[in-house]
Design a protein around this motif. Structure first.
Motif, PDB file in Angstrom:
ATOM      1  N   ILE A 119       0.852  -1.192   0.000  1.00 46.34           N
ATOM      2  CA  ILE A 119       0.000   0.000   0.000  1.00 46.34           C
ATOM      3  C   ILE A 119       0.890   1.245   0.000  1.00 46.34           C
ATOM      4  O   ILE A 119       1.800   1.370   0.821  1.00 46.34           O
ATOM      5  N   ILE A 120       0.641   2.176  -0.936  1.00 48.52           N
ATOM      6  CA  ILE A 120       1.303   3.482  -0.930  1.00 48.52           C
ATOM      7  C   ILE A 120       0.281   4.543  -1.353  1.00 48.52           C
ATOM      8  O   ILE A 120      -0.587   4.264  -2.185  1.00 48.52           O
ATOM      9  N   PRO A 121       0.321   5.747  -0.804  1.00 52.05           N
ATOM     10  CA  PRO A 121       1.095   6.064   0.396  1.00 52.05           C
ATOM     11  C   PRO A 121       0.458   5.438   1.622  1.00 52.05           C
ATOM     12  O   PRO A 121      -0.696   4.999   1.574  1.00 52.05           O
ATOM     13  N   ALA A 153      -7.920  -0.981  -0.566  1.00 49.65           N
ATOM     14  CA  ALA A 153      -7.269   0.093  -1.318  1.00 49.65           C
ATOM     15  C   ALA A 153      -8.211   0.576  -2.402  1.00 49.65           C
ATOM     16  O   ALA A 153      -8.950  -0.215  -3.001  1.00 49.65           O
ATOM     17  N   SER A 157      -2.430   0.009  -9.124  1.00 50.64           N
ATOM     18  CA  SER A 157      -1.630   0.579 -10.219  1.00 50.64           C
ATOM     19  C   SER A 157      -0.242  -0.041 -10.247  1.00 50.64           C
ATOM     20  O   SER A 157       0.184  -0.700  -9.295  1.00 50.64           O
ATOM     21  N   GLU A 159       3.800   0.504 -10.449  1.00 50.73           N
ATOM     22  CA  GLU A 159       4.850   1.467 -10.139  1.00 50.73           C
ATOM     23  C   GLU A 159       5.814   1.647 -11.309  1.00 50.73           C
ATOM     24  O   GLU A 159       6.445   2.688 -11.441  1.00 50.73           O
ATOM     25  N   THR A 164      -3.206   1.614 -14.487  1.00 55.92           N
ATOM     26  CA  THR A 164      -4.201   1.524 -13.418  1.00 55.92           C
ATOM     27  C   THR A 164      -5.292   0.548 -13.831  1.00 55.92           C
ATOM     28  O   THR A 164      -5.804   0.609 -14.957  1.00 55.92           O
ATOM     29  N   ARG A 207      -3.389   1.899  -3.886  1.00 58.23           N
ATOM     30  CA  ARG A 207      -3.353   3.309  -3.497  1.00 58.23           C
ATOM     31  C   ARG A 207      -4.663   3.682  -2.795  1.00 58.23           C
ATOM     32  O   ARG A 207      -5.659   3.025  -2.940  1.00 58.23           O
ATOM     33  N   ARG A 208      -4.606   4.785  -2.062  1.00 59.45           N
ATOM     34  CA  ARG A 208      -5.752   5.300  -1.312  1.00 59.45           C
ATOM     35  C   ARG A 208      -6.315   4.219  -0.371  1.00 59.45           C
ATOM     36  O   ARG A 208      -7.382   3.676  -0.597  1.00 59.45           O
TER      37      ARG A 208
END
Length: 421
Positions: A119-121, A153, A157, A159, A164, A207-208
């Motif tokens: 997971i980021i961020p 999440a 996506s 990196e 996506t 993400r999110r």
């Protein structure tokens, strides 16, 4: 059971019609009780969205109540934790209670970021929230952490190339939920991909982070010492609620959406933590800040144990802008908000008509109103939705009347919703 409830409701309606009762207390349906004449109409939480039908036609039950009071020349009283924009503009009610010490702010940028797998961020959790949560749980009370993002999440996506994941059926973004991917729009489920279909990289990340990720952090915080529960629309129900309340008798954490605030009515909630207050105010609606402000304000006063309850608001810009009113009162919030709405001609200074319908019809309506000089625009590109700002509805009604003719039933009719506050 359903028949018995309907029969009881009908019997109550008949008693009111026969004037056997002089007082009716109930939900919004009580507005249609056949009382005549009416001497007093009392509306609680007049700023609540619950007074507008959630389905078309979007009738304003608060407006109907006011009209009934006007017809009978009766007394009309609006109550609630916070006034609507129209009521504040007309009457300027004053807040007499100080909440400065019960609402605290934490900066997300300097908060702890627990590591979550892929997971980021990361999801920031302030040390203030962690410390106060443990203190409340040790007192045998309940903590509520609120995050209005479902799933583990919000998107997947790559990196390496920036790909996506979208739904192959409808093209909408997919989120990770309960160990699989799920489409936001159509609900289609599939396995989580292991490689990027665009570049074959294995650097896929979520993400999110959402409620499920926040739940893992809450579980890591309390371990087996206290129960940790989830609550949002898809994971709710009377049986589950009763089971959760029993489990939380001696304290624990509820992680969920705004719906979690309803537990303030049933158990001693000592702390409410808003994980991302900025996201609550980022909706593409003109009243997004009011919706965020009123929900956070409600979390301070709703239900039991309110005198000792704390509210911690995590934000990237803590105690700035609309958030100042959370400590200093809704007078400050509305004074600043109404200045901006006046400049932009938003309600309550103008009526805002939201129109939806078939794409072809909406495009025709947009072209017609634009040529006729109306302030009309699309809040979201490529969606069959229009916003129209106007003070008078008469001319607008005459222009749109042909679109509601019975001959257009095969094409489809536009749907209109009027925003006054």
């Amino acid at each position: 059971m359903a028949f018995r409830r309907r029969q009881k409701t009908f019997d109550a309606w008949l008693r009111a019609r026969r004037r056997e009762v002089s007082l009716v207390i109930g939900s919004v349906g009580a507005l249609f009780a056949p009382l005549a004449p009416i001497e007093l109409v009392l509306i609680e939480e007049e700023a609540s969205y619950s007074y507008t039908f959630v389905r078309y036609p979007y009738l304003s039950l608060r407006h109907i109540a006011a009209k009934r009071a006007q017809m009978w020349g009766s007394r009309l009283i609006f109550g609630g934790r916070i006034p609507s924009s129209r009521l504040y503009l007309l009457k300027r009610p004053q807040l007499k209670r100080n909440v400065r010490d019960q609402i605290q702010f934490a900066n997300i940028r300097t908060s702890t970021k627990p590591i979550l797998p892929r997971i980021i961020p990361e999801l920031p959790i302030s040390s203030m929230l962690l410390k106060n949560s443990l203190e409340v749980i040790n007192r045998g009370e309940v903590v509520i952490w609120i995050l209005d993002r479902k799933g583990y999440a919000g998107e997947i996506s790559c990196e390496e190339c920036g790909w996506t994941m979208t739904c192959p059926e409808c093209g909408s973004f997919c989120r990770i939920s309960q160990g699989e991917t799920m489409c936001f729009f159509c609900g289609r489920k599939s396995e989580i991909p292991t490689v990027c279909p665009s570049c074959m990289s294995r650097l896929l990340v979520g993400r999110r982070p959402g409620i499920e990720a926040l739940y893992e952090i809450a579980r890591a915080l309390v371990g087996d010492a206290a129960p940790t529960c989830k609550w949002y629309k898809e994971k709710s129900g009377k049986k589950l609620r009763a089971s959760m309340l029993k489990e939380l008798e001696h304290g624990g954490i509820i992680v969920g959406s705004r719906l979690s605030l309803s537990f303030c009515d049933d158990c001693p909630v000592g702390l409410v933590g808003w994980i991302d207050a900025d996201a609550e105010a980022r909706r593409p609606q003109y009243d997004a800040r009011f919706a965020a402000f009123s929900m956070i304000w409600e979390s301070r006063f709703r239900g039991k144990n309110t005198d000792k309850r704390k509210v911690i608001v995590q934000s990237r810009r803590p105690y700035r802008g609309w958030q100042k009113g959370l400590r200093l009162g809704w007078q400050l919030f509305w004074d600043e908000e109404l200045k901006e709405r006046y400049e932009l001609n938003f309600p309550p200074f103008n009526l805002l008509i939201e129109m939806t319908g078939p794409s072809k019809v909406i495009e025709e309506v947009f072209s017609l109103l634009d040529k006729s000089g109306f302030a009309v625009y699309k809040p979201i590109a490529d969606e069959a939705q229009l916003w129209i700002k106007t003070k008078e509805i008469k001319v607008l009604r005459e222009l749109l009347e042909p679109y509601f003719h019975i001959s257009r039933s095969k094409i489809g009719f536009p749907k209109a919703r009027i925003w006054r506050d």
